[in-house]
Design an enzyme around this catalytic site. Structure first.
Site, PDB file in Angstrom:
ATOM      1  N   ASP A 138       0.850  -1.191   0.000  1.00  0.00           N
ATOM      2  CA  ASP A 138       0.000   0.000   0.000  1.00  0.00           C
ATOM      3  C   ASP A 138       0.887   1.242   0.000  1.00  0.00           C
ATOM      4  O   ASP A 138       1.801   1.353   0.823  1.00  0.00           O
ATOM      5  CB  ASP A 138      -0.914  -0.011   1.235  1.00  0.00           C
ATOM      6  CG  ASP A 138      -2.041   1.006   1.103  1.00  0.00           C
ATOM      7  OD1 ASP A 138      -2.332   1.444  -0.025  1.00  0.00           O
ATOM      8  OD2 ASP A 138      -2.639   1.347   2.133  1.00  0.00           O
ATOM      9  N   HIS A 145      -3.769  14.049   0.413  1.00  0.00           N
ATOM     10  CA  HIS A 145      -4.019  13.207   1.581  1.00  0.00           C
ATOM     11  C   HIS A 145      -2.853  13.306   2.571  1.00  0.00           C
ATOM     12  O   HIS A 145      -3.059  13.494   3.769  1.00  0.00           O
ATOM     13  CB  HIS A 145      -4.220  11.759   1.141  1.00  0.00           C
ATOM     14  CG  HIS A 145      -4.315  10.778   2.272  1.00  0.00           C
ATOM     15  ND1 HIS A 145      -5.385  10.732   3.142  1.00  0.00           N
ATOM     16  CD2 HIS A 145      -3.455   9.808   2.695  1.00  0.00           C
ATOM     17  CE1 HIS A 145      -5.190   9.769   4.039  1.00  0.00           C
ATOM     18  NE2 HIS A 145      -4.023   9.192   3.794  1.00  0.00           N
ATOM     19  N   GLU A 210     -10.646   3.920   3.649  1.00  0.00           N
ATOM     20  CA  GLU A 210      -9.773   4.687   2.764  1.00  0.00           C
ATOM     21  C   GLU A 210     -10.097   4.307   1.326  1.00  0.00           C
ATOM     22  O   GLU A 210     -10.042   3.132   0.950  1.00  0.00           O
ATOM     23  CB  GLU A 210      -8.289   4.420   3.067  1.00  0.00           C
ATOM     24  CG  GLU A 210      -7.843   5.014   4.399  1.00  0.00           C
ATOM     25  CD  GLU A 210      -6.339   4.940   4.634  1.00  0.00           C
ATOM     26  OE1 GLU A 210      -5.668   4.088   3.979  1.00  0.00           O
ATOM     27  OE2 GLU A 210      -5.834   5.716   5.464  1.00  0.00           O
ATOM     28  N   GLU A 212      -9.210   3.849  -2.302  1.00  0.00           N
ATOM     29  CA  GLU A 212      -7.948   3.638  -3.013  1.00  0.00           C
ATOM     30  C   GLU A 212      -8.204   2.936  -4.348  1.00  0.00           C
ATOM     31  O   GLU A 212      -9.253   2.337  -4.568  1.00  0.00           O
ATOM     32  CB  GLU A 212      -6.978   2.793  -2.174  1.00  0.00           C
ATOM     33  CG  GLU A 212      -6.732   3.384  -0.782  1.00  0.00           C
ATOM     34  CD  GLU A 212      -5.469   2.851  -0.109  1.00  0.00           C
ATOM     35  OE1 GLU A 212      -4.655   2.201  -0.799  1.00  0.00           O
ATOM     36  OE2 GLU A 212      -5.315   3.103   1.094  1.00  0.00           O
ATOM     37  N   ASP A 244      -9.125   0.390   2.155  1.00  0.00           N
ATOM     38  CA  ASP A 244      -8.131   0.046   3.180  1.00  0.00           C
ATOM     39  C   ASP A 244      -8.679   0.471   4.540  1.00  0.00           C
ATOM     40  O   ASP A 244      -8.353   1.528   5.069  1.00  0.00           O
ATOM     41  CB  ASP A 244      -6.814   0.771   2.863  1.00  0.00           C
ATOM     42  CG  ASP A 244      -5.737   0.497   3.902  1.00  0.00           C
ATOM     43  OD1 ASP A 244      -5.808  -0.555   4.567  1.00  0.00           O
ATOM     44  OD2 ASP A 244      -4.823   1.338   4.034  1.00  0.00           O
ATOM     45  N   ARG A 248      -8.051   4.288  13.339  1.00  0.00           N
ATOM     46  CA  ARG A 248      -7.186   5.451  13.547  1.00  0.00           C
ATOM     47  C   ARG A 248      -6.594   5.512  14.938  1.00  0.00           C
ATOM     48  O   ARG A 248      -5.475   6.026  15.127  1.00  0.00           O
ATOM     49  CB  ARG A 248      -7.966   6.734  13.257  1.00  0.00           C
ATOM     50  CG  ARG A 248      -8.522   6.838  11.849  1.00  0.00           C
ATOM     51  CD  ARG A 248      -7.421   6.777  10.807  1.00  0.00           C
ATOM     52  NE  ARG A 248      -7.953   6.981   9.452  1.00  0.00           N
ATOM     53  CZ  ARG A 248      -7.249   6.766   8.359  1.00  0.00           C
ATOM     54  NH1 ARG A 248      -5.994   6.331   8.437  1.00  0.00           N
ATOM     55  NH2 ARG A 248      -7.791   6.965   7.172  1.00  0.00           N
ATOM     56  N   GLN A 251      -3.812   3.080  15.043  1.00  0.00           N
ATOM     57  CA  GLN A 251      -2.754   3.578  14.153  1.00  0.00           C
ATOM     58  C   GLN A 251      -1.911   4.664  14.824  1.00  0.00           C
ATOM     59  O   GLN A 251      -0.671   4.639  14.752  1.00  0.00           O
ATOM     60  CB  GLN A 251      -3.395   4.127  12.876  1.00  0.00           C
ATOM     61  CG  GLN A 251      -2.400   4.627  11.828  1.00  0.00           C
ATOM     62  CD  GLN A 251      -3.108   5.173  10.587  1.00  0.00           C
ATOM     63  OE1 GLN A 251      -4.334   5.129  10.479  1.00  0.00           O
ATOM     64  NE2 GLN A 251      -2.332   5.673   9.643  1.00  0.00           N
ATOM     65  N   TYR A 255       2.101   3.560  15.167  1.00  0.00           N
ATOM     66  CA  TYR A 255       2.737   3.743  13.850  1.00  0.00           C
ATOM     67  C   TYR A 255       4.205   4.156  13.912  1.00  0.00           C
ATOM     68  O   TYR A 255       4.926   4.040  12.925  1.00  0.00           O
ATOM     69  CB  TYR A 255       1.936   4.717  12.992  1.00  0.00           C
ATOM     70  CG  TYR A 255       2.261   6.184  13.152  1.00  0.00           C
ATOM     71  CD1 TYR A 255       3.024   6.860  12.195  1.00  0.00           C
ATOM     72  CD2 TYR A 255       1.799   6.895  14.251  1.00  0.00           C
ATOM     73  CE1 TYR A 255       3.298   8.204  12.332  1.00  0.00           C
ATOM     74  CE2 TYR A 255       2.069   8.236  14.394  1.00  0.00           C
ATOM     75  CZ  TYR A 255       2.828   8.899  13.434  1.00  0.00           C
ATOM     76  OH  TYR A 255       3.099  10.218  13.584  1.00  0.00           O
ATOM     77  N   LYS A 264      -4.299  -1.619  10.238  1.00  0.00           N
ATOM     78  CA  LYS A 264      -4.725  -1.733   8.846  1.00  0.00           C
ATOM     79  C   LYS A 264      -4.748  -3.161   8.312  1.00  0.00           C
ATOM     80  O   LYS A 264      -5.173  -3.370   7.181  1.00  0.00           O
ATOM     81  CB  LYS A 264      -3.810  -0.877   7.955  1.00  0.00           C
ATOM     82  CG  LYS A 264      -4.074   0.620   8.101  1.00  0.00           C
ATOM     83  CD  LYS A 264      -3.008   1.424   7.391  1.00  0.00           C
ATOM     84  CE  LYS A 264      -3.341   2.908   7.426  1.00  0.00           C
ATOM     85  NZ  LYS A 264      -4.435   3.263   6.497  1.00  0.00           N
ATOM     86  N   THR A 268      -9.076  -5.583   4.246  1.00  0.00           N
ATOM     87  CA  THR A 268      -8.941  -4.676   3.105  1.00  0.00           C
ATOM     88  C   THR A 268      -9.854  -5.211   2.005  1.00  0.00           C
ATOM     89  O   THR A 268      -9.663  -6.332   1.529  1.00  0.00           O
ATOM     90  CB  THR A 268      -7.488  -4.621   2.597  1.00  0.00           C
ATOM     91  OG1 THR A 268      -6.622  -4.275   3.685  1.00  0.00           O
ATOM     92  CG2 THR A 268      -7.327  -3.602   1.477  1.00  0.00           C
ATOM     93  N   GLU A 385     -10.108  12.717   7.202  1.00  0.00           N
ATOM     94  CA  GLU A 385      -9.955  14.016   6.546  1.00  0.00           C
ATOM     95  C   GLU A 385     -11.286  14.760   6.416  1.00  0.00           C
ATOM     96  O   GLU A 385     -11.359  15.962   6.671  1.00  0.00           O
ATOM     97  CB  GLU A 385      -9.380  13.838   5.133  1.00  0.00           C
ATOM     98  CG  GLU A 385      -7.929  13.454   5.070  1.00  0.00           C
ATOM     99  CD  GLU A 385      -7.530  13.113   3.639  1.00  0.00           C
ATOM    100  OE1 GLU A 385      -7.577  11.925   3.284  1.00  0.00           O
ATOM    101  OE2 GLU A 385      -7.185  14.032   2.887  1.00  0.00           O
TER     102      GLU A 385
END
Ligand code: CA
Length: 444
Positions: A138, A145, A210, A212, A244, A248, A251, A255, A264, A268, A385
């Site tokens: 990914d 973004h 997400e 994608e 995806d 959050r 994450q 991360y 994640k 998917t 977002e």
């Protein structure tokens, strides 16, 4: 490309629904997928509201003369063996399928006479993942973004210095790739209210999607042999839509310093139909131009053809249907819409970069673009977002509900299609999945 007879807008197909207003699957599309019927996985082509069974077509003598490897690969799904034959073999197969489905060719007339054996209604088959994915990568190719997310977590430095030089990516998890329609269970994980901790263990409260675009690999490269940028598209079979799913809160705690992990890799979702680069030829666009004050890519990421037509003009939308909408009988509501041409890096650049160290890509591997967001607020490709980390919750018009993150029962639907003057509109179908409640047994 203008002379490719499979793209002729005037083509007539003997499958009536291929001419239905707004269909994603006219005869100019011919995407490849893997469907299950009679207990076996088959290679199929979407046409209107039908699926053409390529093994049945082969066995019925409708595809005689194909190379032996291609003919063999049509015997059973998933599509790995077919994609191993390489991009040129897919182009040749597409030409034969187009002729078979045309109303005005001898092969088409014979195919129509055999329709009962060749076609299955799409609603009666179950779609699997197109390929048994060996490796899934990914990327993070939307600068809008990356800038939006960066500004939430690092207001003083939204975009890290490497972004304009190196396509950022991470190795994802192939075992949890799921076909469209598969429910997604809300995951548990380590959650920390503050950046310094301490964490608790529990169900994620900040679930997100997400939007994608994914690329399936055809051909591939031997270990130790890079793929030059100008040859990169020769290793892409076609494109799909990818969700995806992201936790959050997991994450943001896990991360650093190695990137996404359990936030994640729990699910998917992948759309079922691989829209080939041949079908996408009329919709190519220049790669996103760099401003005068931006650095040029390093030479191995520069190519004249890529700059001129490396982007793909796909319109992309995210739709949401909540449990309350279903209870009231109202349809899904659109959360965002944007385009794939706003990406900072092209798919060819992502692929060439991936192989630039000699890493081998194999048939059926999946590369995803990263969240597709554009510069406008309406084109933000994830809830993080859209609702700006919860500061600006999204209000749903039909029910008055608000969302900062996803609720149990929320169904996320990704859609994509291409339109251009002089070309027939083609689409990707749907990438759909519903978030379901966490397993209560894990709370103990
Ligand atoms: Ca992603």
């Amino acid at each position: 490309m203008a002379t490719d007879p499979t793209l002729d807008p005037a083509l007539r197909c003997w499958v009536p629904s291929a001419h239905a207003e707004g269909t994603d699957f006219p005869i100019q599309n011919l995407p490849l997928g893997c469907f299950v019927a009679d207990g076996a996985a088959h290679v199929g082509v979407a046409i209107g509201d039908q699926v053409l069974d390529l093994r049945a077509a082969r066995d019925g003598g409708h595809l005689d003369g194909l190379p032996a490897a291609t003919a063999e690969a049509l015997g059973q799904g998933p599509l790995n063996a077919l994609f191993a034959c390489g991009r040129a073999a897919l182009t040749a197969l597409r030409g034969r399928v187009s002729v078979l489905l045309r109303a005005d060719t001898p092969a088409g007339v014979r195919g129509q006479g055999d329709a009962a054996r060749l076609l299955r209604p799409m609603r009666e088959v179950t779609m699997q993942l197109p390929c048994a994915v060996g490796d899934y990568t990914d990327f993070y190719a939307s600068i809008d973004h990356a800038t939006n997310v960066g500004s939430m977590f690092r207001p003083d430095q939204p975009l890290l210095p490497n972004y304009r030089h190196v396509p950022i990516g991470y190795h994802g998890r192939s075992s949890s790739l799921i076909p469209t329609g598969t429910p997604v269970r809300r995951p548990h994980g380590q959650l920390a209210a503050r950046p310094e901790g301490p964490p608790t263990f529990g169900a994620s409260a900040r679930m997100d999607y997400e939007l994608e675009v994914g690329a399936f690999i055809a051909g591939g490269n031997p270990l130790g042999t890079p793929i030059p940028l100008r040859e990169a598209e020769g290793h892409i079979a076609g494109l799909v839509l990818v969700n995806d799913w992201s936790a959050r809160d997991i994450q943001s705690w896990e991360y650093q310093p190695l990137g996404p992990f359990l936030a994640k890799n729990f699910a998917t979702t992948v759309s079922p139909w691989v829209v080939t680069l041949d079908a996408l030829a009329p919709f190519r666009a220049p790669a996103r131009a760099r401003a005068a004050d931006e650095p040029a890519p390093l030479p191995y990421l520069q190519d004249r053809g890529n700059a001129a037509a490396g982007a793909v003009g796909i319109t992309l939308e995210v739709w949401l249907r909540t449990a309350s909408m279903r209870a009231r009988g109202v349809g899904p509501e659109r959360l965002s819409h944007g385009g794939f041409t706003t990406m900072y890096w092209t798919l060819a650049q992502l692929l060439a970069h991936h192989a630039s160290n000699g890493c081998n890509l194999r048939p059926g591997d999946l590369l995803a673009s990263g969240t597709v967001s554009g510069p406008e607020r309406t084109s933000r490709g994830c809830l993080l977002e859209l609702a700006w980390r919860g500061a600006e919750p999204v209000t749903l018009a039909s029910t008055g509900e608000t969302r900062s993150f996803l609720a149990d029962g929320d169904e996320v639907i990704l859609r994509g299609w291409c339109e251009a003057p002089g070309a027939v509109r083609i689409g990707f179908g749907e990438c759909r999945g519903m978030l379901v409640a966490a397993d209560p047994g894990e709370e103990a």
